[in-house]
Design an enzyme around this catalytic site. Sequence first.
Site, PDB file in Angstrom:
ATOM      1  N   ASP A 185      -1.715  -8.036  -6.302  1.00  6.84           N
ATOM      2  CA  ASP A 185      -2.886  -8.029  -5.426  1.00  6.84           C
ATOM      3  C   ASP A 185      -2.590  -8.914  -4.228  1.00  6.84           C
ATOM      4  O   ASP A 185      -2.467 -10.135  -4.364  1.00  6.84           O
ATOM      5  CB  ASP A 185      -4.100  -8.547  -6.197  1.00  6.84           C
ATOM      6  CG  ASP A 185      -5.376  -8.575  -5.365  1.00  6.84           C
ATOM      7  OD1 ASP A 185      -5.315  -8.263  -4.158  1.00  6.84           O
ATOM      8  OD2 ASP A 185      -6.435  -8.928  -5.926  1.00  6.84           O
ATOM      9  N   TYR A 225     -13.914  -4.003   9.186  1.00 11.33           N
ATOM     10  CA  TYR A 225     -12.579  -3.413   9.319  1.00 11.33           C
ATOM     11  C   TYR A 225     -12.009  -3.663  10.714  1.00 11.33           C
ATOM     12  O   TYR A 225     -10.832  -4.026  10.868  1.00 11.33           O
ATOM     13  CB  TYR A 225     -12.683  -1.914   9.043  1.00 11.33           C
ATOM     14  CG  TYR A 225     -11.377  -1.179   8.884  1.00 11.33           C
ATOM     15  CD1 TYR A 225     -10.514  -1.460   7.820  1.00 11.33           C
ATOM     16  CD2 TYR A 225     -11.003  -0.184   9.777  1.00 11.33           C
ATOM     17  CE1 TYR A 225      -9.321  -0.780   7.664  1.00 11.33           C
ATOM     18  CE2 TYR A 225      -9.821   0.513   9.634  1.00 11.33           C
ATOM     19  CZ  TYR A 225      -8.978   0.210   8.571  1.00 11.33           C
ATOM     20  OH  TYR A 225      -7.795   0.896   8.425  1.00 11.33           O
ATOM     21  N   GLY A 285       0.818  -1.208   0.000  1.00 12.01           N
ATOM     22  CA  GLY A 285       0.000   0.000   0.000  1.00 12.01           C
ATOM     23  C   GLY A 285       0.852   1.259   0.000  1.00 12.01           C
ATOM     24  O   GLY A 285       0.458   2.290   0.550  1.00 12.01           O
TER      25      GLY A 285
END
Length: 239
Positions: A59, A150, A8
Site C-alpha cells: 500500500d 483529485y 498501479g
Amino acid sequence: MQTALVTGGSGDIGAAICMELAQRGLHVYVHANKNPQKAEAVAGQIRDQGGKAEVIVFDISDTALTQQLLSELTEHTTIDVLVNNAGTLHDVPMAGMEFESWSKVINTTLHGFFNVTRPLLMPMIRKRKGRIINMSSVSGITGVRGQTNYAAAKSGLHGASKSLAQELANRNITVNVVAPGVIDGGMAKGKFDPALLKAIVPMQRAGRVEEVSALVGFLASDAASYITGQIISVNGGMA
C-alpha cells in the site's frame, strides 16, 4: 538489464505501461495493492512474450511499509525507471465531500508519490542516471467538477515534479509528468458517452492506453535524456 517499477501496474493504463517497458527490454516490477491477481496476470503476459517481470504488493499510502520494502529491494537492485501511476478517485462536489474522501485521494496520489520516490532517489543519484515519470490527469491542469480532491493531488504532483526535476538534473535524472485526458480504459472507462466525447474532445474520441504508454516508454528512454520538468498532455486537444 535495466529495471522499472510501475505503481498501479494492475490497472488498464498501468498494465499498458508495464508491457511497453518490458518490450523495450526492461525488467518490470508490476506493483499492486488490492489486485495482486491482475498484476500477476500482467507479469505473466510479459513473461509469455519473452520479457522479465515480477509482482510487488504494498500500500503506497503506508509510509513505513513502503519505505521498508523499497529499501530492501534496492539492496540488490537499482530501479532505473520509476512510473508513479497508482491513484484513486472519490468524486463528489466539495460542499458534500467528507474528509475521508479528501484524504484518501491525497494520501494515495501525493503522499504515495513521496513514499515510493524518496527511497529510490539515492541509488539513482549514485548511479547518476534515472527516469521518474509521474502520471497525472487533465483534471490537474484544468480542474474537473466533483474532483477538487483529485485535482489538488495531481496539481500538487506537478509542482513536486518540477522542483524535483531541478534537484536531480545535474545527476542525469529526469522527472516528467504525463497527463492523460479521457482514455478508453482506467478511471475514465464507461464515464463518457460518444456525444459527450465529441463535445469535449477536439479529436472526438477517447484515447487508447497504448497512446499513453508509448509516451511513457519514450520518456523512459535515452532519447528523452534532455527532457525534464515537463507536463505533457495526452488528451486529443483538450484545453
